[in-house]
Design a protein around this motif. Structure first.
Motif, PDB file in Angstrom:
ATOM      1  N   PRO A  16      47.741  54.912 -42.406  1.00 31.50           N
ATOM      2  CA  PRO A  16      49.030  55.097 -43.075  1.00 31.50           C
ATOM      3  C   PRO A  16      49.073  54.279 -44.354  1.00 31.50           C
ATOM      4  O   PRO A  16      48.475  53.216 -44.442  1.00 31.50           O
ATOM      5  CB  PRO A  16      50.034  54.548 -42.047  1.00 31.50           C
ATOM      6  CG  PRO A  16      49.287  54.459 -40.764  1.00 31.50           C
ATOM      7  CD  PRO A  16      47.852  54.243 -41.122  1.00 31.50           C
ATOM      8  N   LEU A  17      49.761  54.782 -45.357  1.00 31.32           N
ATOM      9  CA  LEU A  17      49.930  54.036 -46.602  1.00 31.32           C
ATOM     10  C   LEU A  17      51.104  53.082 -46.402  1.00 31.32           C
ATOM     11  O   LEU A  17      52.233  53.339 -46.795  1.00 31.32           O
ATOM     12  CB  LEU A  17      50.181  54.990 -47.765  1.00 31.32           C
ATOM     13  CG  LEU A  17      50.171  54.367 -49.166  1.00 31.32           C
ATOM     14  CD1 LEU A  17      48.879  53.605 -49.406  1.00 31.32           C
ATOM     15  CD2 LEU A  17      50.346  55.441 -50.206  1.00 31.32           C
ATOM     16  N   ASP A  18      50.835  51.942 -45.740  1.00 36.09           N
ATOM     17  CA  ASP A  18      51.895  51.024 -45.337  1.00 36.09           C
ATOM     18  C   ASP A  18      52.632  50.422 -46.513  1.00 36.09           C
ATOM     19  O   ASP A  18      53.749  49.931 -46.361  1.00 36.09           O
ATOM     20  CB  ASP A  18      51.308  49.895 -44.479  1.00 36.09           C
ATOM     21  CG  ASP A  18      50.940  50.375 -43.078  1.00 36.09           C
ATOM     22  OD1 ASP A  18      51.547  51.362 -42.637  1.00 36.09           O
ATOM     23  OD2 ASP A  18      50.071  49.765 -42.447  1.00 36.09           O
ATOM     24  N   GLN A  19      51.999  50.407 -47.688  1.00 35.64           N
ATOM     25  CA  GLN A  19      52.678  49.820 -48.841  1.00 35.64           C
ATOM     26  C   GLN A  19      53.949  50.584 -49.208  1.00 35.64           C
ATOM     27  O   GLN A  19      54.817  50.044 -49.881  1.00 35.64           O
ATOM     28  CB  GLN A  19      51.731  49.772 -50.046  1.00 35.64           C
ATOM     29  CG  GLN A  19      50.608  48.759 -49.904  1.00 35.64           C
ATOM     30  CD  GLN A  19      49.457  49.301 -49.095  1.00 35.64           C
ATOM     31  OE1 GLN A  19      49.486  50.450 -48.653  1.00 35.64           O
ATOM     32  NE2 GLN A  19      48.436  48.506 -48.881  1.00 35.64           N
ATOM     33  N   LEU A  20      54.055  51.834 -48.774  1.00 35.66           N
ATOM     34  CA  LEU A  20      55.253  52.615 -49.033  1.00 35.66           C
ATOM     35  C   LEU A  20      56.230  52.441 -47.873  1.00 35.66           C
ATOM     36  O   LEU A  20      55.833  52.278 -46.727  1.00 35.66           O
ATOM     37  CB  LEU A  20      54.888  54.087 -49.202  1.00 35.66           C
ATOM     38  CG  LEU A  20      53.973  54.384 -50.395  1.00 35.66           C
ATOM     39  CD1 LEU A  20      53.613  55.853 -50.431  1.00 35.66           C
ATOM     40  CD2 LEU A  20      54.630  53.971 -51.710  1.00 35.66           C
ATOM     41  N   PRO A  21      57.516  52.481 -48.135  1.00 32.18           N
ATOM     42  CA  PRO A  21      58.502  52.173 -47.104  1.00 32.18           C
ATOM     43  C   PRO A  21      58.586  53.258 -46.028  1.00 32.18           C
ATOM     44  O   PRO A  21      58.268  54.421 -46.255  1.00 32.18           O
ATOM     45  CB  PRO A  21      59.810  52.073 -47.896  1.00 32.18           C
ATOM     46  CG  PRO A  21      59.582  52.914 -49.107  1.00 32.18           C
ATOM     47  CD  PRO A  21      58.133  52.762 -49.439  1.00 32.18           C
ATOM     48  N   ARG A  22      59.036  52.847 -44.845  1.00 32.63           N
ATOM     49  CA  ARG A  22      59.337  53.747 -43.737  1.00 32.63           C
ATOM     50  C   ARG A  22      60.774  53.479 -43.318  1.00 32.63           C
ATOM     51  O   ARG A  22      61.226  52.329 -43.305  1.00 32.63           O
ATOM     52  CB  ARG A  22      58.379  53.513 -42.569  1.00 32.63           C
ATOM     53  CG  ARG A  22      56.926  53.580 -42.955  1.00 32.63           C
ATOM     54  CD  ARG A  22      55.980  53.445 -41.776  1.00 32.63           C
ATOM     55  NE  ARG A  22      56.089  52.201 -41.062  1.00 32.63           N
ATOM     56  CZ  ARG A  22      55.529  51.056 -41.443  1.00 32.63           C
ATOM     57  NH1 ARG A  22      54.863  51.003 -42.595  1.00 32.63           N
ATOM     58  NH2 ARG A  22      55.640  49.968 -40.725  1.00 32.63           N
ATOM     59  N   ILE A  23      61.476  54.514 -42.946  1.00 27.45           N
ATOM     60  CA  ILE A  23      62.870  54.378 -42.572  1.00 27.45           C
ATOM     61  C   ILE A  23      63.093  55.114 -41.263  1.00 27.45           C
ATOM     62  O   ILE A  23      62.414  56.098 -40.964  1.00 27.45           O
ATOM     63  CB  ILE A  23      63.803  54.918 -43.677  1.00 27.45           C
ATOM     64  CG1 ILE A  23      65.257  54.539 -43.388  1.00 27.45           C
ATOM     65  CG2 ILE A  23      63.646  56.420 -43.860  1.00 27.45           C
ATOM     66  CD1 ILE A  23      66.198  54.826 -44.539  1.00 27.45           C
ATOM     67  N   GLY A  24      64.044  54.623 -40.455  1.00 27.26           N
ATOM     68  CA  GLY A  24      64.281  55.269 -39.179  1.00 27.26           C
ATOM     69  C   GLY A  24      65.580  54.825 -38.542  1.00 27.26           C
ATOM     70  O   GLY A  24      66.351  54.037 -39.116  1.00 27.26           O
ATOM     71  N   TYR A  25      65.805  55.340 -37.327  1.00 25.53           N
ATOM     72  CA  TYR A  25      67.005  54.991 -36.567  1.00 25.53           C
ATOM     73  C   TYR A  25      66.648  54.909 -35.093  1.00 25.53           C
ATOM     74  O   TYR A  25      65.861  55.721 -34.575  1.00 25.53           O
ATOM     75  CB  TYR A  25      68.101  56.044 -36.746  1.00 25.53           C
ATOM     76  CG  TYR A  25      69.230  55.867 -35.748  1.00 25.53           C
ATOM     77  CD1 TYR A  25      70.260  54.960 -35.984  1.00 25.53           C
ATOM     78  CD2 TYR A  25      69.241  56.574 -34.544  1.00 25.53           C
ATOM     79  CE1 TYR A  25      71.267  54.764 -35.054  1.00 25.53           C
ATOM     80  CE2 TYR A  25      70.252  56.399 -33.609  1.00 25.53           C
ATOM     81  CZ  TYR A  25      71.266  55.484 -33.867  1.00 25.53           C
ATOM     82  OH  TYR A  25      72.257  55.290 -32.943  1.00 25.53           O
ATOM     83  N   SER A  26      67.204  53.909 -34.398  1.00 24.04           N
ATOM     84  CA  SER A  26      67.120  53.824 -32.945  1.00 24.04           C
ATOM     85  C   SER A  26      68.418  53.215 -32.431  1.00 24.04           C
ATOM     86  O   SER A  26      69.148  52.542 -33.170  1.00 24.04           O
ATOM     87  CB  SER A  26      65.921  52.967 -32.505  1.00 24.04           C
ATOM     88  OG  SER A  26      66.120  51.611 -32.841  1.00 24.04           O
ATOM     89  N   LYS A  27      68.698  53.448 -31.165  1.00 26.41           N
ATOM     90  CA  LYS A  27      69.938  52.944 -30.579  1.00 26.41           C
ATOM     91  C   LYS A  27      69.976  51.424 -30.603  1.00 26.41           C
ATOM     92  O   LYS A  27      71.026  50.818 -30.837  1.00 26.41           O
ATOM     93  CB  LYS A  27      70.066  53.458 -29.146  1.00 26.41           C
ATOM     94  CG  LYS A  27      71.357  53.044 -28.445  1.00 26.41           C
ATOM     95  CD  LYS A  27      71.433  53.631 -27.051  1.00 26.41           C
ATOM     96  CE  LYS A  27      72.711  53.210 -26.332  1.00 26.41           C
ATOM     97  NZ  LYS A  27      72.789  53.781 -24.965  1.00 26.41           N
ATOM     98  N   ASP A  28      68.838  50.796 -30.377  1.00 26.95           N
ATOM     99  CA  ASP A  28      68.787  49.331 -30.315  1.00 26.95           C
ATOM    100  C   ASP A  28      68.934  48.691 -31.693  1.00 26.95           C
ATOM    101  O   ASP A  28      69.630  47.686 -31.846  1.00 26.95           O
ATOM    102  CB  ASP A  28      67.453  48.887 -29.692  1.00 26.95           C
ATOM    103  CG  ASP A  28      67.313  47.382 -29.660  1.00 26.95           C
ATOM    104  OD1 ASP A  28      67.986  46.743 -28.838  1.00 26.95           O
ATOM    105  OD2 ASP A  28      66.542  46.844 -30.485  1.00 26.95           O
ATOM    106  N   ALA A  29      68.299  49.264 -32.708  1.00 26.98           N
ATOM    107  CA  ALA A  29      68.263  48.620 -34.026  1.00 26.98           C
ATOM    108  C   ALA A  29      69.256  49.206 -35.017  1.00 26.98           C
ATOM    109  O   ALA A  29      69.565  48.577 -36.027  1.00 26.98           O
ATOM    110  CB  ALA A  29      66.854  48.712 -34.606  1.00 26.98           C
ATOM    111  N   GLY A  30      69.742  50.426 -34.767  1.00 21.99           N
ATOM    112  CA  GLY A  30      70.525  51.116 -35.772  1.00 21.99           C
ATOM    113  C   GLY A  30      69.590  51.684 -36.830  1.00 21.99           C
ATOM    114  O   GLY A  30      68.455  52.068 -36.535  1.00 21.99           O
ATOM    115  N   VAL A  31      70.029  51.733 -38.055  1.00 24.65           N
ATOM    116  CA  VAL A  31      69.163  52.196 -39.150  1.00 24.65           C
ATOM    117  C   VAL A  31      68.258  51.041 -39.574  1.00 24.65           C
ATOM    118  O   VAL A  31      68.728  49.924 -39.788  1.00 24.65           O
ATOM    119  CB  VAL A  31      70.004  52.671 -40.345  1.00 24.65           C
ATOM    120  CG1 VAL A  31      69.096  53.098 -41.498  1.00 24.65           C
ATOM    121  CG2 VAL A  31      70.907  53.830 -39.932  1.00 24.65           C
TER     122      VAL A  31
END
Length: 515
Positions: free
Chosen positions: A254-269
């Motif tokens: 994966p090109l980790d230098q680029l951001p990743r975004i997501g959502y989960s119940k525990d963390a929120g966005v």
């Protein structure tokens, strides 16, 4: 759970016994948050992607056919010290047998038997004795010569000495191996290609979702790519710059230098991004940046030293999360990992040592956490699109908080089946003495020692894949996890939707695809 970088490949051996990686393969390129063994299928998915990337274009297929046809009509064997046989097509052709000079005008098509073709709507000139060809106007160049980069470029003012395997091209764009590239000037050498004022990406869209630009790019086929004065771009914006950046072309990551975004119940966005910087030869620093609406900022950094013979050392500090969203703070932590194949066998072994001051973020418990481990794994056994992987190990975990010691075996066996381009499945059995019932920290552990995992994946379209994964507590015979996934590919990003039915929770992740 912390993901591995190409500098930490020795860590893989210590994790194989836990069923997270297939020995002898690259890390999963699509790194979705997953449980119940779904990441095992990433190995097959990566193989399918590699097959797609290696498919020849129509022009490359045509060139292969033309070279094969030339070989059929050779009157004498080709000697290494003699010019490479070539054929010419054009509206007007001239050739001087004495000097070897030739010219061709109007819809010119030149094919060399070593796997080169040159096309121009204008003209071509060159010299067969000097083994050189020049396209002064618009040019389309293809190179499929064994041992060299696979090249297909459109540009201007192409010049190539096919005997010396050197040349140049101006204002070109196209593809070099798996990279889509562009640049003001290309220079070709026997062992590498140099691009000036260029760009590179694995995103094939007309307007790539991401790309890297640099004053100079050096591509060494099947080895590495080095960028000087590099800038990382996403959606038309510069994220950061680097004086020198090196990419290992032998691994899909994966090109980790680029951001990743997501959502989960525990963390929120949540938002994640990984950065790394070379400090010296075989020495790097890494920063994992994390922020979420429920946890705020929880990041970590580490300092890695990959020795030539003594393995990898990593000193780390900060917050770490596993796939079950358990958090610990390491303040600090030292890891040593060593792995090596056993010569003359399909087996590899790994040794690791960890010591650190750990703090559990759920209850505040602190302890000096010490782990010794040893693992042995076998390269996948492949038969009729089946893949069998085996790994075993032994670990000892000690805690200063309660003077506890947990030691025992680990074992993992998995069987994967690649039915076709659409269907894939797996079944696995794992055992680990360590679990949340006998360990001080829940981090990166199951609730039981024995588990059975199985899963099925189906590709609906070229852009959409659905999957289901199950995990049983083999000790009690109870179903512990039943997860559903939807993977959707955009141009060069991927959306991963995951529903955990037993927990009734959703997870969403958006990330750039590997390059």
């Amino acid at each position: 759970m912390k993901s591995l970088t190409h500098k930490q490949v020795s860590l893989c051996l210590g994790m194989i016994a836990a069923g997270l990686f297939l020995p002898g393969t690259v890390q999963a390129a699509y790194r979705g948050s997953s449980d119940a063994g779904m990441s095992r299928l990433d190995f097959i998915e990566n193989q399918h992607r590699l097959e797609r990337e290696n498919r020849l274009s129509e022009a490359e297929q045509k060139l292969i056919s033309e070279v094969q046809e030339m070989q059929k009509h050779l009157r004498y064997p080709v000697r290494p010290d003699q010019p490479v046989p070539a054929s010419f097509e054009g509206d007007e052709l001239t050739y001087d047998q004495t000097t070897g000079e030739f010219t061709a005008v109007g819809k010119v098509h030149v094919v060399q038997m070593d796997g080169h073709s040159f096309d121009s709507p204008d003209s071509v000139r060159g010299n067969l004795q000097k083994q050189q060809v020049e396209l002064p106007g618009k040019a389309h160049v293809i190179q499929i010569t064994p041992g060299q980069s696979r090249v297909e470029l459109d540009g201007y003012r192409a010049f190539y000495r096919y005997g010396a395997k050197t040349g140049s091209m101006e204002s070109a764009k196209g593809k070099v191996d798996h990279q889509y590239v562009s640049g003001k000037r290309f220079e070709f050498y026997p062992d590498h290609i140099v691009i000036y004022d260029g760009t590179t990406t694995k995103c094939g869209a007309i307007r790539p979702d991401y790309h890297l630009s640099a004053e100079r790019i050096e591509i060494y086929p099947n080895d590495k790519m080095i960028l000087y004065k590099a800038k990382f771009w996403a959606r038309g914006a510069v994220l950061f710059a680097r004086d020198r950046y090196e990419k290992d072309l032998t691994k899909e990551e994966p090109l980790d230098q680029l951001p990743r975004i997501g959502y989960s119940k525990d963390a929120g966005v949540w938002l994640k991004q990984d950065l790394s910087q070379p400090v010296a030869n075989r020495v790097w620093t890494h920063e994992h940046l994390y922020a979420s609406t429920k946890h705020g900022g929880r990041s970590y950094g580490d300092f890695d030293w990959a020795t030539k013979k003594a393995g990898t050392f990593a000193l780390s500090y900060g917050y770490y999360e596993d796939s079950d969203e358990n958090w610990v703070k390491r303040k600090p932590n030292l890891d040593w990992n060593y792995g090596h194949p056993i010569k003359g066998t399909p087996f590899s072994y790994g040794l690791s040592y960890r010591v650190g001051r750990w703090e559990n973020q759920s209850n505040g418990i602190e302890s000096t956490h010490t782990v010794y481990s040893f693992g042995v794994s076998r390269a996948p056994i492949v038969f009729h699109r089946w893949y069998l992987t085996l790994g075993a190990g032994y670990s000892i975990t000690k805690e200063s908080y309660d003077d506890s010691t947990v030691k025992g075996l680990t074992f993992d066996a998995a069987l994967l089946k690649d039915f076709d381009q659409r269907w894939a499945a797996y079944a696995a059995y794992s055992y680990s003495k360590n679990n949340t019932q006998n360990s001080l920290f829940d981090f990166d552990l199951d609730d039981y020692s024995q588990k059975i995992q199985t899963g099925l994946s189906y590709r609906i379209t070229d852009r959409d894949r659905v999957a289901a994964a199950l995990e049983w507590n083999a000790q009690d015979g109870e179903l512990n996890d039943l997860d559903y996934y939807w993977f959707h590919d955009f141009h060069c990003t991927q959306l991963i939707l995951r529903y955990r039915s037993k927990q009734d929770t959703w997870k969403v992740q958006w990330q750039f695809t590997p390059w």
